[in-house]
Design a protein around this motif. Structure first.
Motif, PDB file in Angstrom:
ATOM      1  N   SER A 237       0.806  -1.213   0.000  1.00 29.37           N
ATOM      2  CA  SER A 237       0.000   0.000   0.000  1.00 29.37           C
ATOM      3  C   SER A 237       0.835   1.256   0.000  1.00 29.37           C
ATOM      4  O   SER A 237       0.283   2.345   0.098  1.00 29.37           O
ATOM      5  CB  SER A 237      -0.950  -0.002   1.191  1.00 29.37           C
ATOM      6  N   ASP A 238       2.151   1.141  -0.123  1.00 21.68           N
ATOM      7  CA  ASP A 238       2.884   2.376  -0.378  1.00 21.68           C
ATOM      8  C   ASP A 238       3.111   2.557  -1.867  1.00 21.68           C
ATOM      9  O   ASP A 238       4.047   3.214  -2.295  1.00 21.68           O
ATOM     10  CB  ASP A 238       4.207   2.395   0.395  1.00 21.68           C
ATOM     11  N   ARG A 240       4.161   0.736  -4.228  1.00 22.27           N
ATOM     12  CA  ARG A 240       5.329   0.254  -4.955  1.00 22.27           C
ATOM     13  C   ARG A 240       5.202  -1.220  -5.227  1.00 22.27           C
ATOM     14  O   ARG A 240       4.597  -1.949  -4.437  1.00 22.27           O
ATOM     15  CB  ARG A 240       6.584   0.444  -4.106  1.00 22.27           C
ATOM     16  N   GLU A 288       7.504   1.986  -9.743  1.00 21.89           N
ATOM     17  CA  GLU A 288       6.728   3.023  -9.073  1.00 21.89           C
ATOM     18  C   GLU A 288       5.711   3.668  -9.994  1.00 21.89           C
ATOM     19  O   GLU A 288       5.502   4.867  -9.942  1.00 21.89           O
ATOM     20  CB  GLU A 288       7.680   4.095  -8.547  1.00 21.89           C
ATOM     21  N   HIS A 290       2.569   3.195  -9.935  1.00 16.28           N
ATOM     22  CA  HIS A 290       1.236   3.344  -9.365  1.00 16.28           C
ATOM     23  C   HIS A 290       1.147   4.566  -8.483  1.00 16.28           C
ATOM     24  O   HIS A 290       2.129   5.018  -7.923  1.00 16.28           O
ATOM     25  CB  HIS A 290       0.890   2.099  -8.541  1.00 16.28           C
ATOM     26  N   GLU A 291      -0.077   5.064  -8.368  1.00 15.78           N
ATOM     27  CA  GLU A 291      -0.289   6.205  -7.497  1.00 15.78           C
ATOM     28  C   GLU A 291      -1.051   5.842  -6.247  1.00 15.78           C
ATOM     29  O   GLU A 291      -1.158   6.627  -5.338  1.00 15.78           O
ATOM     30  CB  GLU A 291      -1.091   7.288  -8.238  1.00 15.78           C
ATOM     31  N   ASP A 292      -1.630   4.671  -6.248  1.00 12.59           N
ATOM     32  CA  ASP A 292      -2.425   4.282  -5.100  1.00 12.59           C
ATOM     33  C   ASP A 292      -1.926   2.923  -4.628  1.00 12.59           C
ATOM     34  O   ASP A 292      -1.057   2.327  -5.266  1.00 12.59           O
ATOM     35  CB  ASP A 292      -3.904   4.225  -5.509  1.00 12.59           C
ATOM     36  N   SER A 293      -2.509   2.442  -3.549  1.00 15.61           N
ATOM     37  CA  SER A 293      -2.019   1.179  -3.004  1.00 15.61           C
ATOM     38  C   SER A 293      -2.174   0.058  -4.011  1.00 15.61           C
ATOM     39  O   SER A 293      -3.189  -0.067  -4.677  1.00 15.61           O
ATOM     40  CB  SER A 293      -2.827   0.797  -1.770  1.00 15.61           C
ATOM     41  N   TYR A 295      -2.814  -3.631  -4.776  1.00 14.72           N
ATOM     42  CA  TYR A 295      -3.444  -4.728  -4.046  1.00 14.72           C
ATOM     43  C   TYR A 295      -3.218  -6.088  -4.669  1.00 14.72           C
ATOM     44  O   TYR A 295      -3.507  -7.081  -4.033  1.00 14.72           O
ATOM     45  CB  TYR A 295      -4.942  -4.482  -3.917  1.00 14.72           C
ATOM     46  N   TYR A 312      -5.489   0.220  -6.585  1.00 16.48           N
ATOM     47  CA  TYR A 312      -6.885   0.430  -6.210  1.00 16.48           C
ATOM     48  C   TYR A 312      -7.602   1.386  -7.140  1.00 16.48           C
ATOM     49  O   TYR A 312      -8.811   1.285  -7.335  1.00 16.48           O
ATOM     50  CB  TYR A 312      -6.951   0.954  -4.767  1.00 16.48           C
TER      51      TYR A 312
END
Lengths: 331, 658
Positions: A237-238, A240, A288, A290-293, A295, A312
């Motif tokens: 969820s950071d 990455r 990196e 993604h901008e959101d967690s 999953y 997400y």
């Protein structure tokens, strides 16, 4: 160089569920399930053309509810299982069901501009996997090497082994076991291990990983086969995605999984590799995009060097293992 | 005048004639007496010869008498005088008889001398005399050497035995100083005497004799050293080295004399070795003492932290505890240094040996003791980070905070102070590599950073657990219209404030981004403006409706991504920011896992507004808190099938009331 660039595909809904179409070993395909409370939910079948780095997609309706978990049968390309939420008089229950995709689905090639006119294909329900205690099913996982007949579902603190009969239109409960412990234990996720003759299942509940032997349904502690050099993907969820080389999994399995895990919803996938062992556990690359967690992450079943990650906000990113490492492992 | 001269002349003439006459007479007398002269000379010669013969004839009886009287020296002298003559004339029967007699008596004499020699109790000078006499008598020298050494061995072994008896368990064991004195005067003194006497007596023996002596000395010396080492090993001792150093000094000094005498036996080197070994051991002992003191002070801190607070009486603050720990460690280090310094004092006889001037100072004291202690301190501190995080079992977070501040202080000032002190007291004179101050400082800083990061994690975990339970256990679908803020949120704010105070005791404030004037009155503009109910149309196309999703994604593009596990700086604001980030992220993840009813969503809205009112003042950049809380509410809205937000003014009223 351009081969290593990530390819991004966006869904307009939130999404958590990702799986490769496990039975499909020629084309690279991923299935993504959406999670929306307002609109009808969908399953997107993503076909990745790695010659041209193009994504083709097909959309299937999944009207039963928002999808929390999806997994594909290793034997039949058209069969998949989902765990979805059903809201019934202010109680939310997570159910599990097995579906079949329509056979005339032709992934790839179709890029009609007016997608609103093409009819959305619907999934055909094959059977439900209802646990007797009416708990919430967190995850469904297929037996990797079998003929798609055996399935495990994790419901609350029970682990249930099902036998699918008559081309999966019925499910019989073969055996079950439960997790003992204090407090309210709930399984969060699990995976059927492709090694050990498909007799072992790993499950996670909060901070502990356990292994189960499906023949006897007893628990032992997790130990992993040391002879495979395993590339491990983790998404957290950071935002990455980390690709690492874990050589010493047997000494500390999932070391990076169990820290502060009440805030990271990490899942892990493993890949068999040729048995060349680099000297140490190390992080190979961090992605990196993604901008959101994040999953869900998963490896493709067709190309062992390709993986997809889902965050997400509906972003699906397809990436590859860096070429240098790939040649290093192969040679 | 002329008359006087004439008279003198006459007189001189008369004198001359007189002299001539006298001369004449003298010559006549000599001639007359010449004959008698020769005869008298002959008589004198014969008389001397006769006296010698008389001596010879009387020799046996005289010898016997001497032997009886015990005047051995005289007897030997007589015998010495007579021997050559007897040897020469032994073909004459009478002389032969005398010689035989003499030999018998001489043999008896020698035997008696030996007897006296063996009896031993007579003391060294007399023995030396005996040996001398025996040598003069012509006894074979090797035998005498052997006997002499055997005899000396007997005496020295007795000394050794008495020393050994002192080692035994029977109380009271005398202290080290007395022991070495006893050994020094008894054994070593005896050894010196023996060596000196031997060398005097048997100097004529050449290298073979010296070899024997060296072997003898080596063997007995090694036994002596073994005893000394055993005794020294018993000195577990406290921190005080003065007695030990004095004892070692005496021991070493005493062995200088025999060391010079018996260079081949290597006694002095062995003694130096022993002293070096003892010194090394003491260093190790001191290191252990320092480590134990450190652990002891940590235990004290833990007890002080865990002690129940008596009402009305404030327990010791963190700053005070930190000062106590720091000063106690420093005083222990100084005491150890002072105590070890005794080994290198000028008066001490071994202090200018190469080991003590060089290796002892650099490797022993600086590296093993001081640097070793500092490193072990860092490692002990780090071990608090690695302990398996059993909930509630492990270290109290205040301890982590204290240790991290301690390491930071060490890095900034204390390490260089200690090393300077060490270098001043122990001038390093050899070239062996030493750890520079910068390396140690870097290690200390790293330890401080790890401890602080762990503290942030631990505290973040505590708050996260509260938030998580609050979201997971509530039934969000059937909740009622919110009337006030939930109690758990208030507790979160209280706990965060308490942590802020705790960290503030030890760390500086840090830099905070300038606050805008209406920071606490900000409303959820993102949410309220764009939460329009979009067209409810099932669409499968990428050209999505203007959804809240898209807008919030665009918003995210323009703001920096929040890094939850960014490295923590050494100030209060950074620590609190880390903790709050972890907590709010947890809240976000938990909210995304549930499904909310309409009032559930409103309750989340109220709670987040309340958090925002109070948490912004703890973080470096208040935008952070806004962003995270916006995310939480947005996610809750997405998870709600029937989202109807509450009016902002109502939200504010509830929060102010709560």
């Amino acid at each position: 160089m351009e081969d290593d660039a990530p390819v991004i595909y966006g869904l307009e809904f939130q999404a958590r569920a990702l799986t490769p179409q496990t039975a499909e070993t020629d084309a690279i395909r991923f299935l993504v399930g959406t999670q929306s409370l307002k609109y009808d939910n969908q399953i997107h079948v993503i076909d990745f053309d790695d010659e041209n780095n193009i994504i083709n997609k097909n959309v299937l309706l999944h009207q039963a509810g928002e999808i929390w978990h999806i997994s594909a049968s290793p034997a039949d390309k058209g069969v998949l299982a989902t765990c979805y939420n059903k809201t019934a008089d202010s109680k939310v229950v997570t159910c599990a069901a097995v579906w079949r995709m329509p056979a005339e689905l032709e992934p790839g090639g179709q890029e009609s501009p007016e997608d609103a006119t093409s009819p959305a294909h619907a999934l055909e329900l094959l059977c439900h996997l209802e646990p007797a205690a009416r708990g919430s099913t967190a995850c469904v996982t297929w037996e990797p090497a079998g003929d798609g007949k055996r399935v495990i579902s994790l419901a609350d603190n029970h682990i249930l082994l099902w036998d699918l009969q008559e081309s999966s239109s019925q499910a019989m409960l073969a055996s079950s076991a439960s997790l003992e412990g204090k407090g309210q234990l709930k399984f969060t996720t699990g995976r059927w291990s492709p090694h050990h003759n498909c007799s072992q299942v790993a499950t996670a509940n909060d901070t502990a990983i356990r292994g189960w032997d499906t023949r006897t349904m007893r628990v032992w502690n997790v130990r992993y086969n040391h002879s495979h050099d395993q590339l491990v993907l983790t998404g957290s969820s950071d935002s990455r995605v980390i690709l690492s080389n874990m050589v010493s999994i047997s000494s500390e399995p999932f070391g990076h999984l169990v820290d502060d895990d009440d805030l990271s919803d990490q899942e892990e996938r493993r890949l068999e590799e040729k048995s060349q062992e680099p000297p140490q556990d190390s992080v190979i690359a961090t992605y990196e995009e993604h901008e959101d967690s994040v999953y869900a992450v998963d490896w493709s079943s067709a190309d062992p060097w390709l993986f997809a990650s889902l965050s997400y906000d509906g972003r699906l990113v397809i990436n590859r293992v860096p070429r240098a490492l790939k040649y290093h492992i192969l040679l | 005048m002329k008359n006087d001269f004439r008279k003198m002349e006459d007189e001189m003439d008369r004198l001359a004639t007189n002299m001539a006459v006298i001369t004449d007479f003298s010559a006549r007398i000599s001639a007359t007496l010449q004959d008698r002269h020769e005869r008298i000379t002959k008589l004198a010669g014969v008389h001397a010869l006769l006296r010698k013969l008389q001596f010879l004839f009387e020799l046996p009886s005289r010898l016997t008498k001497c032997v009886e009287l015990g005047a051995y020296g005289q007897a030997v002298r007589y015998q010495g005088r007579a021997r050559a003559v007897l040897q020469q004339y032994q073909h004459l029967p009478s002389f032969r008889a005398i010689q035989d007699d003499c030999q018998v008596i001489t043999a008896r004499l020698a035997q008696q001398l030996r007897q006296r020699f063996r009896e031993g109790g007579s003391g060294a000078p007399e023995q030396a005399e005996c040996v001398e006499l025996l040598l003069a008598l012509g006894e074979p020298a090797e035998e005498l050497c052997e006997e002499f050494l055997a005899h000396a061995r007997g005496r020295l072994e007795e000394e050794l035995r008495s020393l050994e008896a002192e080692l035994g368990p029977s109380p009271p064991a005398p202290d080290v100083l007395e022991f070495t004195d006893h050994g020094g005067s008894g054994f070593v003194g005896g050894l010196c005497q023996v060596a000196a006497a031997y060398q005097e007596l048997f100097a004529a023996q050449g290298p073979a004799g010296a070899e024997k002596l060296a072997a003898f000395a080596r063997e007995l010396g090694s036994r002596y050293f073994a005893l000394v080492e055993r005794r020294l090993a018993q000195e577990q001792g406290g921190g005080d080295n003065s007695l030990l150093v004095r004892a070692l000094d005496r021991f070493h000094r005493r062995l200088r004399a025999p060391g010079a005498l018996l260079a081949a036996a290597g006694l002095a080197e062995a003694a130096t070795d022993i002293v070096e070994r003892v010194a090394r051991e003491r260093l190790g002992h001191h290191l252990q003492g320092l480590q134990a003191a450190f652990l002891g002070s940590l235990t004290d801190v833990r007890q002080a932290l865990a002690a129940p607070r008596i009402a009305g009486k404030e327990g010791p603050g963190l700053a005070e505890l930190l000062a106590n720990v720091a000063s106690s460690i420093l005083s222990h280090i100084k005491a150890s240094l002072a105590s070890v310094h005794l080994f290198t004092a000028k008066e001490v006889s071994f202090s200018n040996k190469p080991y003590f001037r060089g290796e002892f100072c650099s490797q022993g004291v600086r590296e093993s003791l001081i640097v070793g202690f500092i490193r072990s301190m860092c490692q002990t501190a780090q071990s608090f980070c690695d302990s398996p995080g059993e909930k509630g079992g492990a270290t109290p977070p205040a301890l982590l905070l204290l240790l991290s501040r301690l390491c930071l202080d060490y890095e900034t000032a204390t390490i260089s102070y200690i090393l300077t002190l060490t270098d001043e007291q122990f001038l390093v004179q050899d070239q062996s590599p030493v750890t520079p101050v910068s390396t140690l400082c870097a290690e200390a800083r790293e330890t401080a950073r790890r401890l602080l990061t762990h503290y942030v994690k631990v505290q973040g975990l505590v708050i996260s657990q509260m938030l998580r339970k609050s979201v997971e256990t509530r039934d969000w679908l059937s909740t009622l219209e919110p009337r006030n803020v939930r109690a758990v949120m208030k507790r979160v704010v209280e706990d965060t404030t308490a942590i802020d105070v705790q960290v503030g005791l030890l760390y500086e404030e840090g830099v905070r981004k300038a606050q805008s004037s209406d920071s606490s009155k900000r409303t959820f503009s993102v949410y309220s403006s764009s939460r329009q109910q979009g067209r409810y149309a099932p669409s499968y196309t990428p050209s999505a409706p203007m959804d809240t999703n898209l807008l919030s994604n665009i918003q995210k593009l323009f703001s920096e991504r929040i890094d939850v596990f960014s490295p923590v700086e050494f100030n209060k604001v950074s620590v609190l920011t880390g903790i709050i980030k972890i907590s709010l992220k947890t809240l976000l993840e938990c909210v995304r896992l549930r499904t909310f009813g309409r009032f559930g969503l409103q309750q989340v809205q109220v709670d987040c507004h309340f958090l925002q009112l109070y948490l912004w003042r703890f973080v470096a950049d208040e935008e952070l808190v806004h962003l995270l809380l916006d995310e939480v509410v947005a996610s809750a809205a997405l998870r709600c099938p029937d989202p109807v937000p509450m009016e902002p003014s109502v939200v504010e009223v509830i929060c102010e009331r709560g």
